[in-house]
Design an enzyme around this catalytic site. Structure first.
Site, mmCIF file in Angstrom:
data_model
loop_
_atom_site.group_PDB
_atom_site.id
_atom_site.type_symbol
_atom_site.label_atom_id
_atom_site.label_comp_id
_atom_site.label_asym_id
_atom_site.label_seq_id
_atom_site.Cartn_x
_atom_site.Cartn_y
_atom_site.Cartn_z
ATOM 1 N N ASP A 17 0.721 -1.126 0.079
ATOM 2 C CA ASP A 17 0.030 0.064 0.146
ATOM 3 C C ASP A 17 0.952 1.229 -0.095
ATOM 4 O OD1 ASP A 17 -2.039 1.784 -0.013
ATOM 5 O OD2 ASP A 17 -2.775 1.035 1.839
ATOM 6 N N ALA A 18 1.107 1.752 -1.134
ATOM 7 C CA ALA A 18 2.108 2.850 -1.190
ATOM 8 C C ALA A 18 1.429 4.128 -1.998
ATOM 9 C CB ALA A 18 3.165 2.456 -2.248
ATOM 10 N N LYS A 19 0.434 3.966 -2.706
ATOM 11 C CA LYS A 19 -0.536 4.984 -3.352
ATOM 12 C C LYS A 19 0.598 5.950 -3.958
ATOM 13 C CE LYS A 19 -4.065 4.947 0.227
ATOM 14 N NZ LYS A 19 -3.592 3.752 1.160
ATOM 15 N N ARG A 20 1.505 5.471 -4.828
ATOM 16 C CA ARG A 20 2.420 6.218 -5.682
ATOM 17 C C ARG A 20 1.615 6.848 -6.716
ATOM 18 N NH1 ARG A 20 6.147 6.570 -1.764
ATOM 19 N NH2 ARG A 20 7.562 4.849 -1.582
#
EC number: 4.1.1.23
Length: 270
Positions: A93-96
């Site tokens: 879960d990085a939401k880059r």
């Protein structure tokens, strides 16, 4: 095996739509772990080992590791999951959200450094922000669509050519962007009507659904709105309610009990 293949197998093998989010906050750890150098790994690995037969995926949140200079413990944790619990996919879960060579480096980070099976991505910058991740054909790319936070409506409900922005994201993500079948979407449990709308648009594309547990999303409404015809199609995430169910040395057993109850509550409505 691709991310989607792993996910399908885990749905069936564990009879589960539950995703356990790994958001480690050392301030909430049991006292016996707090002085240890690798306490973040130890805490998360104990949760993983206690719940792996009850889940369809694990979702470590990169900020909780990076903020404490614990990226090496994140690498070790993902390796531990792959070694000890093969077949359970790991979502970073990085939401880059970037484009070009920067997005390419974020993809290297997720898939080569951390060896995650899928990663969350912010598609605000359009297809250019998604394609670098799709270059890894066995990996999953999970795009933010209708998020669980109240402020998501500020942008996601804007009209774009006769449909809401989140609907446009769903349409693109399940259509022209998804020729390889790698894309899934994030849709919050706090908005079951929108889950149903996204499901209507995307067909059987998997949905990652945060917002049950501590955020108050309703399990029955979520499952009824988002399940596919075969009773799968969802990764329903719970983090804090499971991670911090126990306060002492039996924290992992307490986490298992809450995970079991959550999985079974979800299965009532499949």
């Amino acid at each position: 095996m691709t991310f989607i293949d792993q996910l399908n197998a885990a749905w069936q093998k564990n009879n589960s739509l539950l995703c356990v989010g790994l958001d480690p906050d050392p301030a909430k750890f049991p006292a016996h772990l707090k002085g240890r150098d690798d306490k973040i790994f130890e805490f998360c690995a104990a949760i993983v080992d206690a719940t792996a037969d009850l889940v369809c995926s694990f979702k470590p949140q990169i900020a909780y590791f990076a903020a404490r200079r614990a990226e090496d413990q994140l690498e070790a944790l993902i390796a531990h999951i792959h070694e000890k619990h093969p077949g359970i996919p790991v979502i970073l879960d990085a939401k880059r959200g970037d484009i070009g060579s920067t997005a390419e480096q974020y993809a290297v980070e997720a898939f080569e450094r951390f060896k995650a099976d899928a990663v969350t991505v912010n598609p605000y910058m359009g297809r250019d922000s998604v394609d670098p991740y799709l270059a890894y054909p066995d990996k999953g790319v999970i795009l933010l669509c209708r998020t669980s936070n109240p402020g998501g409506s500020d942008l996601q409900f804007l009209d774009v050519g006769g449909e809401k922005l989140y609907e446009r994201v769903a349409r693109l993500a399940s259509g022209e962007w998804n020729s390889s079948g790698q894309i899934s979407l994030v849709v919050g449990a706090t908005f079951p009507a929108e889950i149903a709308r996204v499901r209507e648009i995307v067909g059987d594309v998997p949905l990652l659904v945060p917002g049950i547990g501590a955020q108050g999303g309703d399990i029955e409404a979520t499952v009824r709105a988002g399940r596919t015809a075969n009773g799968t199609g969802l990764m329903i995430n719970s983090s804090r309610a499971i991670l911090y169910a126990g306060k002492d040395e039996r924290f992992a057993a307490a986490a298992r009990q809450v995970a079991l109850e959550t999985r079974d509550a979800i299965n009532l409505y499949r």
